[in-house]
Structure formats: C-alpha cells, structure tokens
Design an enzyme around this catalytic site. Structure first.
Site, PDB file in Angstrom:
ATOM      1  N   PHE A  62       0.807  -0.812  -0.018  1.00 20.10           N
ATOM      2  CA  PHE A  62      -0.007  -0.290  -0.146  1.00 20.10           C
ATOM      3  C   PHE A  62       0.786   0.766  -0.056  1.00 20.10           C
ATOM      4  O   PHE A  62       0.834   2.205  -0.984  1.00 20.10           O
ATOM      5  CB  PHE A  62      -1.560  -0.022   1.222  1.00 20.10           C
ATOM      6  CG  PHE A  62      -1.478   0.949   1.760  1.00 20.10           C
ATOM      7  CD1 PHE A  62      -2.975   1.631   0.385  1.00 20.10           C
ATOM      8  CD2 PHE A  62      -1.739   2.346   1.816  1.00 20.10           C
ATOM      9  CE1 PHE A  62      -3.823   2.699   0.827  1.00 20.10           C
ATOM     10  CE2 PHE A  62      -1.834   2.980   2.604  1.00 20.10           C
ATOM     11  CZ  PHE A  62      -3.537   3.368   1.512  1.00 20.10           C
ATOM     12  N   GLU A  63       1.847   1.604   0.557  1.00 22.76           N
ATOM     13  CA  GLU A  63       3.076   2.421   1.230  1.00 22.76           C
ATOM     14  C   GLU A  63       3.394   2.454  -0.082  1.00 22.76           C
ATOM     15  O   GLU A  63       4.339   3.209  -0.291  1.00 22.76           O
ATOM     16  CB  GLU A  63       3.177   2.139   2.656  1.00 22.76           C
ATOM     17  CG  GLU A  63       2.653   2.376   3.276  1.00 22.76           C
ATOM     18  CD  GLU A  63       1.452   3.701   3.246  1.00 22.76           C
ATOM     19  OE1 GLU A  63       2.371   4.943   2.972  1.00 22.76           O
ATOM     20  OE2 GLU A  63       0.810   4.260   3.992  1.00 22.76           O
TER      21      GLU A  63
END
Length: 138
Positions: A62-63
């Site tokens: 996600f990051e």
C-alpha cells in the site's frame, strides 16, 4: 484486536519519535508525507500497533515500499500504553523507548521542505488541509 481482510492489527498506544522529522502535507490530495530527514522538523506523535505478517506485507504494498516509502525501525518514546493483552513484564512504561517500524520517504519535491512541519497528522486537523481520496479528485 481489529481484523481486516488483509490481516490483523492491535492498537497498543501512542508514541513520539525520539528523532525529529519533517511531516508535511502536500500534493493536490493533501497527503501527509514523513520525510526521511532525521534531525529536521519536529518529534512526530503517532499511534502504535502490533500487526501480523499478512497485514505488514499489505501495508508495504500500500505504501509503495521500498520505492516510494521505506519502512525503517525508529526509536519511539511511549506516551501512553493501552495494550491490554500484554503481560505486565511486556508493558513498556511511559517515557520508555521502544523500536517501531515507521514509513518515511526520501522521494519528495524540494519545495516540500518549505511547507509547515506538523507534529502529528489528522485529516480534520486545524491545518484545514483535509485529505482528498484519489477517486474524489478525478
């Protein structure tokens, strides 16, 4: 414990980075960015969670780790601890130091260094820069 479709997380408490960092709000969507420039900015206040491997891998993805954000161990001063599932000898005392993973970035625009540095992030904070989801911009 909170169960997500991507793994499990347990809220443990609140902490503050031992080192100072610039936390800025940038881009059209008012995204918070923790810039990996130790010694500059403010000591950052945030939530501490215990996460399982499944959620950790999801968060890395996600990051955009490791290309966009980097997950690095940082020393964190405990402000308050609420981890109720911890045995007494595992509960860190207030003001003690533990090591936690933190997502920060070395990929940023030079002008971001001129933005205000924040000590914590709240999408509805008094900075007036509410986070805008990507689908709301399009």
């Amino acid at each position: 414990m909170t169960c997500y479709k991507h793994g499990k997380a347990v809220f443990k408490g609140m902490g503050k980075t031992v080192e100072k960092y610039p936390l800025v709000i940038a881009e059209e969507a008012n995204i918070p960015f923790l810039l990996n420039i130790p010694g500059t900015g403010r000591r950052i206040i945030g939530e501490i969670y215990s996460v399982d491997e499944q959620l950790l891998h999801f968060l890395d993805d996600f990051e955009g780790c490791p290309n966009w954000y980097q997950r690095t161990p940082q020393e964190i001063e405990i402000l308050e601890w609420e981890g109720t599932d911890d045995s007494p000898d595992e509960r860190p005392a207030a003001n003690s130091i533990i090591t936690c993973f933190v997502y920060s970035t070395t990929c940023y625009q030079p002008e971001w260094l001129q933005l205000p540095y924040h000590k914590c992030y709240d999408a509805f904070g008094n900075h007036g820069l509410r986070y805008i989801r990507h689908r709301d911009i399009i």
